[in-house]
Motif scaffolding. Structure first.
Motif, mmCIF file in Angstrom:
data_model
loop_
_atom_site.group_PDB
_atom_site.id
_atom_site.type_symbol
_atom_site.label_atom_id
_atom_site.label_comp_id
_atom_site.label_asym_id
_atom_site.label_seq_id
_atom_site.Cartn_x
_atom_site.Cartn_y
_atom_site.Cartn_z
ATOM 1 N N LYS A 253 0.644 -0.733 0.060
ATOM 2 C CA LYS A 253 -0.072 -0.091 0.269
ATOM 3 C C LYS A 253 0.905 1.432 -0.027
ATOM 4 N N SER A 254 0.410 2.705 -0.409
ATOM 5 C CA SER A 254 0.776 3.666 -0.496
ATOM 6 C C SER A 254 0.977 4.555 0.100
ATOM 7 N N ILE A 255 1.533 4.981 1.518
ATOM 8 C CA ILE A 255 1.265 5.263 2.687
ATOM 9 C C ILE A 255 2.688 6.916 2.841
ATOM 10 N N VAL A 256 1.937 7.665 3.502
ATOM 11 C CA VAL A 256 2.470 8.979 3.277
ATOM 12 C C VAL A 256 3.113 9.148 5.067
ATOM 13 N N ASP A 257 3.736 9.653 5.535
ATOM 14 C CA ASP A 257 4.394 9.753 6.493
ATOM 15 C C ASP A 257 4.834 11.519 6.746
ATOM 16 N N ASP A 306 7.002 21.900 3.707
ATOM 17 C CA ASP A 306 6.006 21.439 4.844
ATOM 18 C C ASP A 306 4.469 20.931 4.445
ATOM 19 N N ALA A 307 4.742 20.185 4.779
ATOM 20 C CA ALA A 307 2.932 19.233 4.748
ATOM 21 C C ALA A 307 2.509 19.238 4.723
ATOM 22 N N ALA A 308 2.063 20.616 5.141
ATOM 23 C CA ALA A 308 0.566 21.881 5.674
ATOM 24 C C ALA A 308 0.254 22.098 4.275
ATOM 25 N N ASP A 309 0.915 22.343 3.127
ATOM 26 C CA ASP A 309 1.228 23.347 1.686
ATOM 27 C C ASP A 309 1.276 22.194 1.017
ATOM 28 N N TRP A 310 1.922 20.996 1.497
ATOM 29 C CA TRP A 310 2.258 19.832 0.389
ATOM 30 C C TRP A 310 1.487 19.527 -0.785
ATOM 31 N N GLN A 311 1.602 19.669 -2.070
ATOM 32 C CA GLN A 311 0.794 19.221 -3.285
ATOM 33 C C GLN A 311 1.369 17.243 -3.974
ATOM 34 N N SER A 312 0.773 16.562 -4.316
ATOM 35 C CA SER A 312 0.721 15.523 -4.649
ATOM 36 C C SER A 312 0.221 14.979 -5.833
ATOM 37 N N GLY A 313 0.890 14.592 -7.144
ATOM 38 C CA GLY A 313 0.023 14.553 -8.491
ATOM 39 C C GLY A 313 -1.392 12.735 -7.831
ATOM 40 N N GLU A 314 -0.689 12.512 -6.039
ATOM 41 C CA GLU A 314 -1.246 11.771 -6.579
ATOM 42 C C GLU A 314 -2.139 11.673 -4.933
ATOM 43 N N SER A 315 -3.332 10.051 -4.973
ATOM 44 C CA SER A 315 -3.869 9.903 -3.527
ATOM 45 C C SER A 315 -3.511 8.792 -3.702
ATOM 46 N N PHE A 316 -3.356 8.724 -1.619
ATOM 47 C CA PHE A 316 -3.379 7.197 -1.287
ATOM 48 C C PHE A 316 -3.542 6.958 -0.443
ATOM 49 N N ASP A 317 -3.056 5.231 -0.118
ATOM 50 C CA ASP A 317 -4.043 4.343 0.492
ATOM 51 C C ASP A 317 -4.358 5.011 2.054
ATOM 52 N N GLY A 318 -2.801 5.007 2.584
ATOM 53 C CA GLY A 318 -3.108 5.592 4.330
ATOM 54 C C GLY A 318 -1.723 7.016 4.129
ATOM 55 N N ILE A 319 -2.297 7.492 4.901
ATOM 56 C CA ILE A 319 -1.699 9.097 5.727
ATOM 57 C C ILE A 319 -1.350 8.553 7.126
ATOM 58 N N GLY A 367 -12.518 5.341 0.801
ATOM 59 C CA GLY A 367 -11.749 3.995 1.339
ATOM 60 C C GLY A 367 -10.244 4.064 2.283
ATOM 61 N N GLY A 368 -9.944 5.522 2.258
ATOM 62 C CA GLY A 368 -8.238 5.397 2.786
ATOM 63 C C GLY A 368 -7.958 5.635 4.244
ATOM 64 N N THR A 369 -7.230 5.015 4.431
ATOM 65 C CA THR A 369 -7.291 5.957 6.321
ATOM 66 C C THR A 369 -6.271 6.759 7.189
ATOM 67 N N LEU A 370 -6.993 7.388 7.618
ATOM 68 C CA LEU A 370 -5.896 8.503 7.818
ATOM 69 C C LEU A 370 -5.700 8.231 9.302
ATOM 70 N N ALA A 442 -5.772 8.438 16.463
ATOM 71 C CA ALA A 442 -7.319 8.486 16.233
ATOM 72 C C ALA A 442 -7.138 8.179 14.639
ATOM 73 N N ARG A 443 -7.752 6.737 14.358
ATOM 74 C CA ARG A 443 -7.972 6.079 13.133
ATOM 75 C C ARG A 443 -9.004 6.579 12.912
ATOM 76 N N LEU A 444 -8.810 7.265 11.573
ATOM 77 C CA LEU A 444 -10.645 7.918 10.667
ATOM 78 C C LEU A 444 -10.191 7.369 9.299
ATOM 79 N N VAL A 445 -11.270 6.919 8.234
ATOM 80 C CA VAL A 445 -11.439 6.803 7.082
ATOM 81 C C VAL A 445 -12.388 7.168 6.201
ATOM 82 N N LYS A 446 -12.024 7.562 4.845
ATOM 83 C CA LYS A 446 -12.792 8.627 4.260
ATOM 84 C C LYS A 446 -13.272 8.126 3.695
ATOM 85 N N SER A 447 -14.689 7.939 3.546
ATOM 86 C CA SER A 447 -16.276 7.208 2.943
ATOM 87 C C SER A 447 -16.146 7.927 1.674
#
Length: 447
Positions: A253-257, A306-319, A367-370, A442-447
């Motif tokens: 899975k793709s995870i961003v730390d 700066d993580a608060a402003d970081w842009q990425s060209g993809e979305s991730f399975d988990g953050i 469906g990804g997890t934060l 806390a564990r959250l999921v994007k619906s």
């Protein structure tokens, strides 16, 4: 009468360690510099390079003991001094604190603690006139100090009053006092191993914790311990190892730390098979993360931003957000925090945590997890931050953590199903073998 000859620091074993300890205490108490800034990196004390591993360990213990017991030390010294601690010579103040800490809590002969503190003030031009005072006060401390401690044992003087008041309000008086006792003890060394948990517990003369960490009382240079140079483990408090596990199976899975350095959680995720992107705004801290990953033979994509402003060209399975915070949950390992932090620090950090959560929501797949975590005991940076975020982001929902996911330690879960560890958790008869850093997750999921 011949002139008195002052010994050079190099002539007296242990004096160099005490001189550097005094400098670092002055940095914390008068210049508001953190221990981390003074012990590592570009701002580290230049004298550290001259110390042996043994003296370096002694210096760290001296500083940590003074900071852990600062309130009680202040009481004891105020009772032994007619006119209070000298304010015109910081070295005299540091010498009194260091000498008294050794006499009252460390395995140092009283005569050595007194003699070296006197030499410490003699070697400083502004403080030399207080040599007689330091000698007399510390001799009295050796004789009368213990009863003076008993006078205030129940008063919890070693926690900043604003923090103690908050902990009493949020956790109750009994738990707040348990936290205060827990952070007054020197902590153990917690280690996350890549494999063979039992074997490494044996080799490191430690024990296995229910959380899956190895806990040891070994002291000295971490880099000299078995398995470090071979990359078999890394240092990580047992509580800090829990948030990364809340993703479940991350293989492939793709995870961003976000806010990833120094990289303990990045290493966990990479070891578990995730494709990890580690983001941190500090290039120096990111260099340290890369070095840790190289030693561990683990891989991750690294991004300085700066993580608060970081842009990425993809979305991730988990953050994973290990958000900047007041860090009040780590005072037992970083005793300077309790005296450097102020209540006014909370508001700006909460605003930053809100920005990080909002950014994470945009980076996460449906469906990804934060997983959001902070090493703070303050509810504004934990429970309240997540409650506000769930109201603002209806696409996110909480997935409660089960006790089976955290070694059946039900006491570290909140009623809502979030993680909340306290320094007084996992108590042991030997205080140094008990305790956890204070963490919220806390564990959250994007619906």
């Amino acid at each position: 009468m011949p002139a008195q000859r002052f010994a050079l620091p190099s002539e007296v074993p242990g004096l160099a360690a005490r001189r550097i300890a005094a400098d670092i205490l002055d940095g914390v108490l008068h210049k508001r510099r953190t221990l981390d800034d003074q012990l590592d990196g570009a701002g580290a004390h230049p004298g550290l390079k001259t110390l042996s591993d043994r003296d370096r360990a002694l210096m760290r213990r001296l500083v940590a003991t003074v900071l852990r017991r600062l309130g009680t030390l202040g009481h004891v010294l105020s009772r032994l001094l007619d006119r209070g601690i000298p304010t015109d010579a910081p070295r005299a103040q540091s010498a009194l604190l260091i000498g008294a800490a050794q006499i009252l809590w460390m395995d140092v002969p009283d005569h050595a603690a007194v003699d070296l503190s006197v030499r410490l003030v003699q070697s400083d031009r502004r403080a030399a006139k207080y040599a007689g005072l330091v000698n007399a006060v510390l001799r009295r401390c050796a004789r009368d100090g213990a009863p003076l401690i008993e006078e205030v044992r129940a008063q919890t003087l070693d926690v900043a009053p604003w923090l103690l008041a908050r902990w009493i309000e949020h956790y109750g008086e009994s738990t707040a006092r348990d936290i205060a006792v827990a952070i007054s003890h020197e902590p153990s060394l917690d280690i996350t191993v890549k494999s063979d948990l039992t074997q490494w517990a044996t080799r490191l003369h430690g024990e296995t914790l229910p959380t899956g960490s190895v806990r040891t009382l070994l002291q000295g240079s971490v880099t000299m311990l078995p398995g470090f140079s071979e990359g078999q483990w890394w240092v990580q408090d047992a509580a800090a190892s829990l948030p990364a596990r809340l993703f479940g199976d991350v293989a492939g899975k793709s995870i961003v730390d976000l806010c990833a350095a120094p990289g303990g959680k990045t290493a966990q995720l990479a070891q578990a098979g995730a494709r990890v992107t580690a983001v941190d705004r500090s290039s120096n801290r990111m260099a340290r993360l890369r070095g840790n990953l190289a030693r561990l033979s683990l891989e991750a994509r690294t991004v300085v931003a700066d993580a608060a402003d970081w842009q990425s060209g993809e979305s991730f399975d988990g953050i994973l957000i290990d958000a900047p915070c007041t860090s009040t949950g780590t005072i037992r390992r970083h005793p300077d925090i309790g005296w450097l932090r102020q209540e006014d620090d909370i508001g700006p950090l909460v605003a930053l945590q809100k920005r990080l959560l909002q950014r994470a929501a945009t980076l996460l797949k449906s469906g990804g997890t934060l997983v959001y975590c902070t090493c703070s005991l303050e509810p504004e940076e934990g429970e309240q931050a997540i409650s506000a975020f769930l109201v603002a982001e209806p696409s996110m929902r909480r997935v409660p953590i089960e006790a089976s996911e955290v070694a059946d330690l039900a006491e570290i879960l909140t009623a809502e199903g979030d993680l909340r560890t306290l320094p007084c958790h996992l108590p042991q008869d030997e205080p140094r073998l008990g305790g956890l850093d204070g963490f919220y997750a806390a564990r959250l999921v994007k619906s």
